[in-house]
Scaffold this motif. Structure first.
Motif, PDB file in Angstrom:
ATOM      1  N   LYS A   1      49.124  13.521  -0.258  1.00 37.41           N
ATOM      2  CA  LYS A   1      48.498  13.241   1.029  1.00 37.41           C
ATOM      3  C   LYS A   1      49.523  12.562   1.923  1.00 37.41           C
ATOM      4  CE  LYS A   1      44.772  10.748   3.323  1.00 37.41           C
ATOM      5  NZ  LYS A   1      45.573  10.221   4.403  1.00 37.41           N
TER       6      LYS A   1
ATOM      7  N   PHE B   1      49.011  16.893  -6.201  1.00 39.38           N
ATOM      8  CA  PHE B   1      48.403  16.662  -4.889  1.00 39.38           C
ATOM      9  C   PHE B   1      49.219  15.635  -4.136  1.00 39.38           C
ATOM     10  CE2 PHE B   1      45.432  14.411  -2.106  1.00 39.38           C
ATOM     11  CZ  PHE B   1      44.847  15.474  -1.427  1.00 39.38           C
TER      12      PHE B   1
ATOM     13  N   CYS C   1      48.893  21.029  -4.039  1.00 41.27           N
ATOM     14  CA  CYS C   1      48.077  20.998  -2.823  1.00 41.27           C
ATOM     15  C   CYS C   1      48.487  19.802  -1.975  1.00 41.27           C
ATOM     16  CB  CYS C   1      46.596  20.868  -3.178  1.00 41.27           C
ATOM     17  SG  CYS C   1      45.944  22.278  -4.077  1.00 41.27           S
TER      18      CYS C   1
ATOM     19  N   PHE D   1      44.454  21.288   4.909  1.00 42.88           N
ATOM     20  CA  PHE D   1      44.501  21.415   3.450  1.00 42.88           C
ATOM     21  C   PHE D   1      45.418  22.581   3.158  1.00 42.88           C
ATOM     22  CE2 PHE D   1      43.122  23.150  -0.612  1.00 42.88           C
ATOM     23  CZ  PHE D   1      43.232  22.024  -1.404  1.00 42.88           C
TER      24      PHE D   1
ATOM     25  N   GLU E   1      47.461  24.818   0.301  1.00 38.46           N
ATOM     26  CA  GLU E   1      47.447  25.179  -1.109  1.00 38.46           C
ATOM     27  C   GLU E   1      48.526  26.201  -1.381  1.00 38.46           C
ATOM     28  OE1 GLU E   1      44.018  26.216  -4.365  1.00 38.46           O
ATOM     29  OE2 GLU E   1      43.662  26.731  -2.278  1.00 38.46           O
TER      30      GLU E   1
END
Length: 86
Positions: free
Chosen positions: A7, A5, A32, A81, A83
């Protein structure tokens, strides 16, 4: 270590971040991303907002807009978001 992940809230520099880690993103199935989408900041950085979406799609990401109606704002900001299929 393989990231799962990422961000990024870099005030319009998201395309540069994605370009800088593109190799990692390409070799990491299932990763992600949570990205800020701010059209004004992207334009201030010399990028059209749609180019960020194109960049993500080219890397194999499905992009979901995290707004109540699921639409990209023309003003203001939202989160994306992203993916990648494993």
């Amino acid at each position: 270590v393989t990231p799962a992940f990422l961000k990024s809230d870099t005030e319009g520099a998201e395309p540069l971040v994605i370009a800088g880690i593109a190799e990692t993103l390409q070799r990491t199935p299932g990763i992600c991303l949570l990205l800020e989408y701010n059209p004004a900041a992207l334009r201030a950085g010399g990028r059209e907002p749609e180019s960020l979406l194109g960049q993500l799609h080219e890397l194999g990401f499905a992009v979901r807009v995290l707004t109540p109606d699921g639409r990209l704002p023309t003003t203001g900001e939202c989160n994306l978001f992203c993916e990648k299929a494993s």
